[in-house]
Enzyme design. Structure first.
Site, PDB file in Angstrom:
ATOM      1  N   PRO A 217     -12.135   2.162 -46.399  1.00 35.45           N
ATOM      2  CA  PRO A 217     -13.406   2.101 -47.134  1.00 35.45           C
ATOM      3  C   PRO A 217     -13.372   1.056 -48.242  1.00 35.45           C
ATOM      4  CG  PRO A 217     -12.186   4.115 -47.691  1.00 35.45           C
ATOM      5  CD  PRO A 217     -11.422   3.432 -46.601  1.00 35.45           C
ATOM      6  N   ASP A 218     -14.528   0.427 -48.537  1.00 32.39           N
ATOM      7  CA  ASP A 218     -14.585  -0.456 -49.708  1.00 32.39           C
ATOM      8  C   ASP A 218     -14.786   0.405 -50.952  1.00 32.39           C
ATOM      9  OD1 ASP A 218     -17.262   0.221 -49.677  1.00 32.39           O
ATOM     10  OD2 ASP A 218     -18.009  -1.772 -49.190  1.00 32.39           O
ATOM     11  N   PHE A 219     -14.979  -0.230 -52.093  1.00 35.47           N
ATOM     12  CA  PHE A 219     -15.170   0.546 -53.322  1.00 35.47           C
ATOM     13  C   PHE A 219     -16.620   0.991 -53.480  1.00 35.47           C
ATOM     14  CE2 PHE A 219     -11.568  -1.152 -56.262  1.00 35.47           C
ATOM     15  CZ  PHE A 219     -10.654  -0.468 -55.495  1.00 35.47           C
ATOM     16  N   ARG A 220     -17.514   0.001 -53.319  1.00 33.43           N
ATOM     17  CA  ARG A 220     -18.846   0.186 -53.890  1.00 33.43           C
ATOM     18  C   ARG A 220     -19.952   0.502 -52.913  1.00 33.43           C
ATOM     19  NH1 ARG A 220     -16.080  -3.424 -56.788  1.00 33.43           N
ATOM     20  NH2 ARG A 220     -15.786  -2.942 -58.993  1.00 33.43           N
TER      21      ARG A 220
ATOM     22  N   ASN B   1      -8.050  -8.112 -51.534  1.00 36.57           N
ATOM     23  CA  ASN B   1      -7.588  -6.907 -50.852  1.00 36.57           C
ATOM     24  C   ASN B   1      -6.105  -6.658 -51.078  1.00 36.57           C
ATOM     25  OD1 ASN B   1     -10.159  -6.665 -50.020  1.00 36.57           O
ATOM     26  ND2 ASN B   1      -9.806  -7.341 -47.922  1.00 36.57           N
TER      27      ASN B   1
ATOM     28  N   ASP C 179      -4.482  -4.529 -48.928  1.00 36.43           N
ATOM     29  CA  ASP C 179      -4.048  -3.837 -47.704  1.00 36.43           C
ATOM     30  C   ASP C 179      -3.081  -4.647 -46.846  1.00 36.43           C
ATOM     31  OD1 ASP C 179      -5.724  -5.751 -46.476  1.00 36.43           O
ATOM     32  OD2 ASP C 179      -7.427  -4.375 -46.431  1.00 36.43           O
TER      33      ASP C 179
ATOM     34  N   HIS D 287      -5.269  -9.735 -56.429  1.00 37.50           N
ATOM     35  CA  HIS D 287      -5.084  -8.436 -57.076  1.00 37.50           C
ATOM     36  C   HIS D 287      -3.770  -7.789 -56.659  1.00 37.50           C
ATOM     37  CE1 HIS D 287      -9.727  -8.252 -57.726  1.00 37.50           C
ATOM     38  NE2 HIS D 287      -9.134  -9.106 -58.511  1.00 37.50           N
TER      39      HIS D 287
ATOM     40  N   CYS E 191      15.945   5.380 -66.680  1.00 41.43           N
ATOM     41  CA  CYS E 191      14.682   5.049 -67.341  1.00 41.43           C
ATOM     42  C   CYS E 191      13.651   6.140 -67.077  1.00 41.43           C
ATOM     43  CB  CYS E 191      14.199   3.697 -66.838  1.00 41.43           C
ATOM     44  SG  CYS E 191      12.481   3.369 -67.106  1.00 41.43           S
TER      45      CYS E 191
ATOM     46  N   ASN F 221     -21.740 -11.274 -45.497  1.00 45.90           N
ATOM     47  CA  ASN F 221     -21.719 -10.016 -46.263  1.00 45.90           C
ATOM     48  C   ASN F 221     -22.947  -9.176 -45.913  1.00 45.90           C
ATOM     49  OD1 ASN F 221     -19.818  -9.015 -48.334  1.00 45.90           O
ATOM     50  ND2 ASN F 221     -21.645  -8.691 -49.562  1.00 45.90           N
TER      51      ASN F 221
ATOM     52  N   GLU G 157     -24.846  -7.840 -48.022  1.00 45.79           N
ATOM     53  CA  GLU G 157     -25.892  -8.095 -49.026  1.00 45.79           C
ATOM     54  C   GLU G 157     -25.627  -9.447 -49.683  1.00 45.79           C
ATOM     55  OE1 GLU G 157     -25.221  -5.121 -52.081  1.00 45.79           O
ATOM     56  OE2 GLU G 157     -23.066  -5.484 -52.032  1.00 45.79           O
TER      57      GLU G 157
ATOM     58  N   CYS H 296     -19.597  -8.534 -41.253  1.00 39.74           N
ATOM     59  CA  CYS H 296     -18.963  -9.854 -41.219  1.00 39.74           C
ATOM     60  C   CYS H 296     -18.330 -10.152 -39.866  1.00 39.74           C
ATOM     61  CB  CYS H 296     -18.004 -10.074 -42.381  1.00 39.74           C
ATOM     62  SG  CYS H 296     -16.745  -8.869 -42.565  1.00 39.74           S
TER      63      CYS H 296
HETATM   64  P1  CNA Z   1     -16.510  -4.003 -53.176  1.00 41.70           P
HETATM   65  O1  CNA Z   1     -16.948  -4.167 -54.582  1.00 41.70           O
HETATM   66  O2  CNA Z   1     -16.348  -2.624 -52.653  1.00 41.70           O
HETATM   67  O3  CNA Z   1     -17.565  -4.801 -52.287  1.00 41.70           O
HETATM   68  C1  CNA Z   1     -17.499  -4.844 -50.887  1.00 41.70           C
HETATM   69  C2  CNA Z   1     -18.601  -5.746 -50.395  1.00 41.70           C
HETATM   70  O4  CNA Z   1     -18.467  -5.885 -48.993  1.00 41.70           O
HETATM   71  C3  CNA Z   1     -20.003  -5.224 -50.658  1.00 41.70           C
HETATM   72  O5  CNA Z   1     -20.825  -6.271 -51.078  1.00 41.70           O
HETATM   73  C4  CNA Z   1     -20.430  -4.682 -49.286  1.00 41.70           C
HETATM   74  O6  CNA Z   1     -21.827  -4.795 -49.092  1.00 41.70           O
HETATM   75  C5  CNA Z   1     -19.701  -5.588 -48.365  1.00 41.70           C
HETATM   76  N1  CNA Z   1     -19.344  -5.022 -47.067  1.00 41.70           N
HETATM   77  C6  CNA Z   1     -18.886  -3.784 -46.770  1.00 41.70           C
HETATM   78  N2  CNA Z   1     -18.639  -3.667 -45.465  1.00 41.70           N
HETATM   79  C7  CNA Z   1     -18.964  -4.857 -44.896  1.00 41.70           C
HETATM   80  C8  CNA Z   1     -18.928  -5.366 -43.572  1.00 41.70           C
HETATM   81  N3  CNA Z   1     -18.504  -4.642 -42.543  1.00 41.70           N
HETATM   82  N4  CNA Z   1     -19.357  -6.636 -43.374  1.00 41.70           N
HETATM   83  C9  CNA Z   1     -19.786  -7.405 -44.393  1.00 41.70           C
HETATM   84  N5  CNA Z   1     -19.841  -6.972 -45.669  1.00 41.70           N
HETATM   85  C10 CNA Z   1     -19.419  -5.719 -45.918  1.00 41.70           C
HETATM   86  O7  CNA Z   1     -15.146  -4.778 -52.892  1.00 41.70           O
HETATM   87  P2  CNA Z   1     -14.607  -6.124 -53.522  1.00 41.70           P
HETATM   88  O8  CNA Z   1     -13.436  -6.520 -52.708  1.00 41.70           O
HETATM   89  O9  CNA Z   1     -15.668  -7.107 -53.753  1.00 41.70           O
HETATM   90  O10 CNA Z   1     -14.121  -5.601 -54.942  1.00 41.70           O
HETATM   91  C11 CNA Z   1     -12.977  -5.960 -55.467  1.00 41.70           C
HETATM   92  C12 CNA Z   1     -11.934  -4.822 -55.477  1.00 41.70           C
HETATM   93  C13 CNA Z   1     -11.999  -3.893 -54.305  1.00 41.70           C
HETATM   94  C14 CNA Z   1     -10.586  -5.434 -55.378  1.00 41.70           C
HETATM   95  O11 CNA Z   1      -9.885  -5.202 -56.553  1.00 41.70           O
HETATM   96  C15 CNA Z   1      -9.863  -4.789 -54.188  1.00 41.70           C
HETATM   97  O12 CNA Z   1      -8.522  -4.580 -54.474  1.00 41.70           O
HETATM   98  C16 CNA Z   1     -10.552  -3.518 -54.003  1.00 41.70           C
HETATM   99  N6  CNA Z   1     -10.456  -2.852 -52.663  1.00 41.70           N
HETATM  100  C17 CNA Z   1      -9.627  -3.327 -51.708  1.00 41.70           C
HETATM  101  C18 CNA Z   1      -9.556  -2.690 -50.478  1.00 41.70           C
HETATM  102  C19 CNA Z   1      -8.630  -3.249 -49.444  1.00 41.70           C
HETATM  103  O13 CNA Z   1      -7.581  -3.763 -49.752  1.00 41.70           O
HETATM  104  N7  CNA Z   1      -9.031  -3.173 -48.171  1.00 41.70           N
HETATM  105  C20 CNA Z   1     -10.313  -1.553 -50.223  1.00 41.70           C
HETATM  106  C21 CNA Z   1     -11.155  -1.077 -51.251  1.00 41.70           C
HETATM  107  C22 CNA Z   1     -11.220  -1.750 -52.451  1.00 41.70           C
END
Ligand code: CNA
Length: 281
Positions: free
Chosen positions: A45-48, A119, A121, A138, A176, A237, A239, A257
Site C-alpha cells: 500500500p502507498d501512504f496517502r 521507496n 521496498d 529515503h 549498548c 500517476n 492524479e 502507472c
Molecule cells: P504517497 O504520498 O503515498 O503517494 C503515492 C502517489 O501514487 C499518489 O499520488 C497516488 O495517487 C499514486 N498512486 C497510487 N497507486 C498508483 C498506481 N497504481 N499508479 C499510479 N499512481 C498511483 O507516496 P510517496 O512515495 O509520494 O510519498 C513518499 C513516502 C512514501 C516515502 O517516504 C516512501 O518511503 C513512502 N512509502 C514507500 C512505500 C514503498 O517503499 N513501497 C510504501 C508506502 C510509502
C-alpha cells in the site's frame, strides 16, 4: 500552461512524441523519479491513497497520528507499530511491477542516467536496476543500525526479528542495548549523503519520468523542478501532482502507472521485451 502553447522540444504533448524523442536518440540521459505508487500493484500500500493507503489503515494501531510510525521520538518510546509495519513491507515478500521493469530496460539500453526513489521496498534492485543508478532518497531496509551508538546490526538476525515483528536491540560488546532501526529515513532525519551529492543530476536530464508519487515530501518533491526548461517531463500517476503539467513540454499520463508505462512501451516497440523481462524476474 495554456494547453494551446506549443511545446519546445516535443512535437506534441503525447506519449507518442516522447517515444519518438527516445527513438531519435535525443533522450539518452533519462532521469526517473518514483514513489509508493509504482509498488501498489505489487501489493504494497502507498501512504496517502484514501481507504487503501497505509495511513488510513494505521488507525487500528492507536497512534497519536499516522505519521508517528515514522517519527524517531515516537519510535524510541514505542517501536512496536513500526515493526508491525516492517513485517508487512519487508523485502522478499513482494515482486517488482511492470513499471520497475521498464526502468531496468532503460538501464539495459544505456538510457538511464539515474533513478531517484522514495521507496524503501528495494523492488528497483530486485527488478535488476544497477545499484550505481539508484538513489534511495529515503534509505531502505537493506541495512540497519543502533539508533544510539550507530553500530550496524547483522542482516540475517534482522530478518528473524522482522519476521517475528519484534524490535531488536543493539548487541555491541559494551552492551549498548539501544533500539535497532532499518536505515530508512524517518521524519526529521537527514537524507543520505548520496541524495545530496546527486541532487543536481536532474539538471543534466534530457527526459524526466515521474511515476507514482504525490510529490508532497521535501526535498524529494523539488527534484522535477530541477529539470531544465524545454526538457520533457512525463507524469505517470493516478492524479496530477506538484507542478507537473505547468510546463509546455510536460505530458500527463493519468491512470495507473503500469498501464501508462505499457502504452509508452507500445509506442517504443519495446512491449514484448518489457513483458518477457517482467515475467523472467
Ligand atoms: P504517497 O504520498 O503515498 O503517494 C503515492 C502517489 O501514487 C499518489 O499520488 C497516488 O495517487 C499514486 N498512486 C497510487 N497507486 C498508483 C498506481 N497504481 N499508479 C499510479 N499512481 C498511483 O507516496 P510517496 O512515495 O509520494 O510519498 C513518499 C513516502 C512514501 C516515502 O517516504 C516512501 O518511503 C513512502 N512509502 C514507500 C512505500 C514503498 O517503499 N513501497 C510504501 C508506502 C510509502
Amino acid at each position: 500552461v495554456d494547453p494551446d502553447t506549443p511545446p519546445d522540444t516535443l512535437s506534441d504533448r503525447s506519449l507518442r512524441a516522447v517515444a519518438q524523442l527516445i527513438k531519435d536518440g535525443r533522450a539518452k540521459q533519462v532521469v526517473v523519479m518514483t514513489g509508493a505508487g509504482i509498488s501498489t500493484a505489487a501489493g504494497i500500500p502507498d501512504f496517502r491513497s484514501p481507504k487503501t493507503g497505509l495511513y488510513h489503515n494505521l488507525a487500528r494501531l492507536n497512534l497519536p497520528h499516522p505519521e508517528a510510525v515514522f517519527e524517531i521520538d515516537f519510535f524510541r518510546s514505542n517501536p512496536a507499530p513500526f515493526y508491525l509495519l516492517a513485517k508487512e513491507l519487508y523485502p522478499g515478500n513482494f515482486s517488482p511491477t511492470v513499471s520497475h521493469t521498464f526502468i531496468t530496460l532503460l538501464a539495459k539500453k544505456g538510457l538511464l542516467r539515474m533513478l531517484f526513489t522514495q521507496n524503501i521496498d528495494c523492488l528497483e534492485r530486485a527488478a535488476g536496476v544497477p545499484a550505481d543508478r539508484i538513489i534511495e532518497a529515503h534509505g531502505s531496509f537493506a541495512t540497519q543500525r543502533c539508533v544510539d551508538c550507530r553500530t550496524p546490526f547483522p542482516d540475517d538476525l534482522m530478518r528473524e526479528y522482522v519476521k517475528r515483528g519484534e524490535a531488536p536491540r543493539c548487541t555491541r560488546r559494551e552492551a549498548c542495548g539501544g533500539l535497532v532501526k532499518p536505515d530508512i529515513v524517518f521524519f526529521g532525519e537527514q537524507l543520505p549523503e548520496t541524495f545530496h551529492s546527486n541532487v543536481a543530476v536532474p539538471g543534466l536530464a534530457d527526459l524526466v519520468l515521474v511515476m507514482g508519487t504525490s510529490l508532497l515530501v521535501h526535498p524529494f518533491a523539488g527534484l522535477p523542478c530541477r529539470a531544465r526548461e524545454g526538457v520533457p517531463r512525463v507524469l505517470f500517476n493516478l492524479e496530477r501532482v506538484g507542478d507537473m503539467g505547468t510546463r509546455a513540454d510536460d505530458v500527463l499520463v493519468l491512470g495507473d502507472c503500469d498501464s501508462g508505462i505499457r502504452k509508452l512501451a507500445d509506442e517504443l516497440g519495446w512491449r514484448d521485451e518489457l513483458e518477457a523481462t517482467w515475467r523472467g524476474i
